[in-house]
Design a protein around this motif. Structure first.
Motif, PDB file in Angstrom:
ATOM      1  N   ASP A 113      40.196  35.146  44.010  1.00 17.63           N
ATOM      2  CA  ASP A 113      41.011  36.228  43.444  1.00 17.63           C
ATOM      3  C   ASP A 113      40.115  37.210  42.671  1.00 17.63           C
ATOM      4  N   ARG A 159      40.753  39.323  40.620  1.00 17.96           N
ATOM      5  CA  ARG A 159      41.158  39.500  39.216  1.00 17.96           C
ATOM      6  C   ARG A 159      40.476  38.478  38.314  1.00 17.96           C
ATOM      7  N   VAL A 160      40.102  37.334  38.886  1.00 19.01           N
ATOM      8  CA  VAL A 160      39.475  36.276  38.098  1.00 19.01           C
ATOM      9  C   VAL A 160      37.945  36.345  38.211  1.00 19.01           C
ATOM     10  N   GLU A 190      38.531  30.268  34.505  1.00 12.47           N
ATOM     11  CA  GLU A 190      37.680  31.422  34.845  1.00 12.47           C
ATOM     12  C   GLU A 190      36.218  31.020  34.943  1.00 12.47           C
TER      13      GLU A 190
END
Ligand code: ADP
Ligand code: ASP
Ligand code: MG
Length: 422
Positions: free
Chosen positions: A186, A188-189, A405
């Protein structure tokens, strides 16, 4: 004329301006000589908004009658966005008609909130296409045998689109979203995530089932079963981009393994924050433990994912497994009431703040040591592994959610997935 299915996600349908853009893009495809079926999601935030209203009135009641109403409610989101798109297309000078799932009809079973598509009648849609119309079919919903509206589970519009493409024998199913394809993880991560130009069907299936929300898992299953050519691409490119360029953009899901032979051992990293861990401690170590613990859980229709049983000590053992976070409280309660007294176990403890991280790649079949590299990387970061589960093409670990994360980024780098520095 080739038949193409487009699916637009919530963000892509998020405002009148965006819907107008979708209409212009679809009109471009139609004018270039394609028959067009479009499957939109509800406008972004709408499904959450509707479901939150229901929760406000009756928090977390699990009953078929309640779930039926949730589907009645949630399905309105896609009905609205579909009508708006038809209106926008008409404003672009295209003949267009929208249908709710029940009008097509898209027939499903009766598992409200997570129904499965059983069949799609293509007659009505085909007649409109042959009359030169762009047909819009609501995502996410269908109708069961008794005529009740059903929905297909969160993210289910992907599945509607691929199922419609399969039923109509479409040339291709294009999934337009807010990223420009499927990434190694992802973005976003892990900002260093890289777009894959192709991903094998098997890897996509694993990634989706292990938590990559870019595609709903059932859409990938449908694509595999009916060999639907499928591509994930961005709805945020200018609508008037060259159509040939657009048709080659994004990520293609491939069905031939050979194409991937020379690629990386690990193709992607998936993660899932939706799970919770439950442990039954001090269980007498006798045959049938797993069955006696997990039998009642299965009877309550709760899905279990990763399972481990520790080595026994003094005739006692600990047994842990994960469930969906939504089922956490119910499972703990059930074990305390029904299993603990019968088994003579010590106690039931749980942790809802865990996550599961998985490395995925068909190259793992022919390479040894991939899992141990994963364990080494996590240990170097000081991250404790609580559970492990492996299959031929994936290794998953359960860790504390607060390291998600850190773990994803460290593994992404260690397996050579970071995009080259600019
Ligand atoms: P849509 O509303 O279009 O269906 P979703 O939010 O369901 O969009 O899916 C797109 C999102 O999936 C992206 O914004 C991204 O954050 C997330 N995502 C998770 N894993 C991946 C991945 N491996 N590649 C691309 N996107 C991913
Ligand atoms: N609107 C539904 C959801 O939010 C279905 C979808 O977007 O695919 O889950
Ligand atoms: Mg989605």
């Amino acid at each position: 004329m080739p038949l193409i299915v487009h699916k637009y996600g919530g963000t892509s349908m998020g405002s009148p301006e965006r819907i107008r853009n979708v209409a212009k893009r679809v009109a471009k495809w139609a004018r270039a000589g394609h028959q067009m079926v479009v499957v939109p999601s509800a406008m972004s935030g709408e499904t959450n908004r509707l479901l939150a209203l229901a929760k406000e009135l009756a928090p977390s009641r699990v009953s078929p009658a309640y779930n039926r109403e949730l589907d009645m409610l949630a399905a309105t989101g896609e009905q609205a966005s579909s009508a708006l798109l038809a209106i926008a297309l008409q404003a672009e000078g295209m003949e267009s008609v929208s249908y709710a799932g029940w009008q097509v009809p898209i027939r499903t079973d009766s598992s409200y909130t997570k129904a499965r598509i059983e069949s799609i009648d293509d007659q009505r849609v085909r007649a409109d296409l042959n009359a030169g119309k762009v047909v819009i079919v609501t995502g996410f919903q269908g109708i069961d045998e008794q005529g009740h509206i059903t929905t297909l589970g969160r993210g289910g519009s992907d599945t509607s689109a691929v199922a419609v493409a399969a039923a109509m024998k479409a040339h291709e199913c294009l999934i337009y979203t807010d990223v420009d394809g499927v990434y190694t993880t992802d973005p976003r991560v892990a900002p260093a995530a890289r777009r894959l130009t192709t991903v094998s069907f098997e890897e996509m299936l694993e990634m989706a089932s292990l938590g990559s929300k870019v595609l709903q898992i059932r859409s990938v299953e449908f694509a595999g079963k009916y060999k639907v050519p499928m591509r994930v691409l961005s709805s945020f490119t200018p609508w008037d981009i060259d159509i040939h360029e657009e048709a080659q953009s994004g990520t293609l899901i491939t069905f031939e393994e050979d194409e991937k032979m020379e690629q990386a051992v690990v193709s992607g990293i998936a993660f899932n924050r939706d799970e919770a861990k439950i442990s039954v401690l001090g269980v007498p170590d006798t045959p049938g433990i797993a069955y006696r613990i997990l039998g009642p859980v299965a009877d309550a229709n709760i899905e279990v994912d990763v399972i481990i049983q520790n080595l026994s000590k003094d005739g006692k053992t600990d047994f842990s497994f994960t469930v969906h976070r939504n089922d956490y409280a119910r499972t703990v309660e059930l074990l305390k009431e029904k299993v603990l007294p019968v088994l003579g176990a010590q106690e039931v403890v749980g942790d809802a703040k865990i996550c599961k991280i998985s490395i995925v790649g068909i190259g793992m079949r022919s390479h040894v040591g991939v899992a141990s590299t994963m364990f080494r990387v996590l240990s170097e970061e000081g991250i404790n592994i609580q559970m492990i589960s492996t299959s031929e093409i994936k290794t998953s670990v359960v860790i504390d959610e607060k390291y998600l994360e850190l773990a994803v980024r460290a593994l992404h780098t260690a397996f050579g997935l970071d995009k080259p520095a600019e």
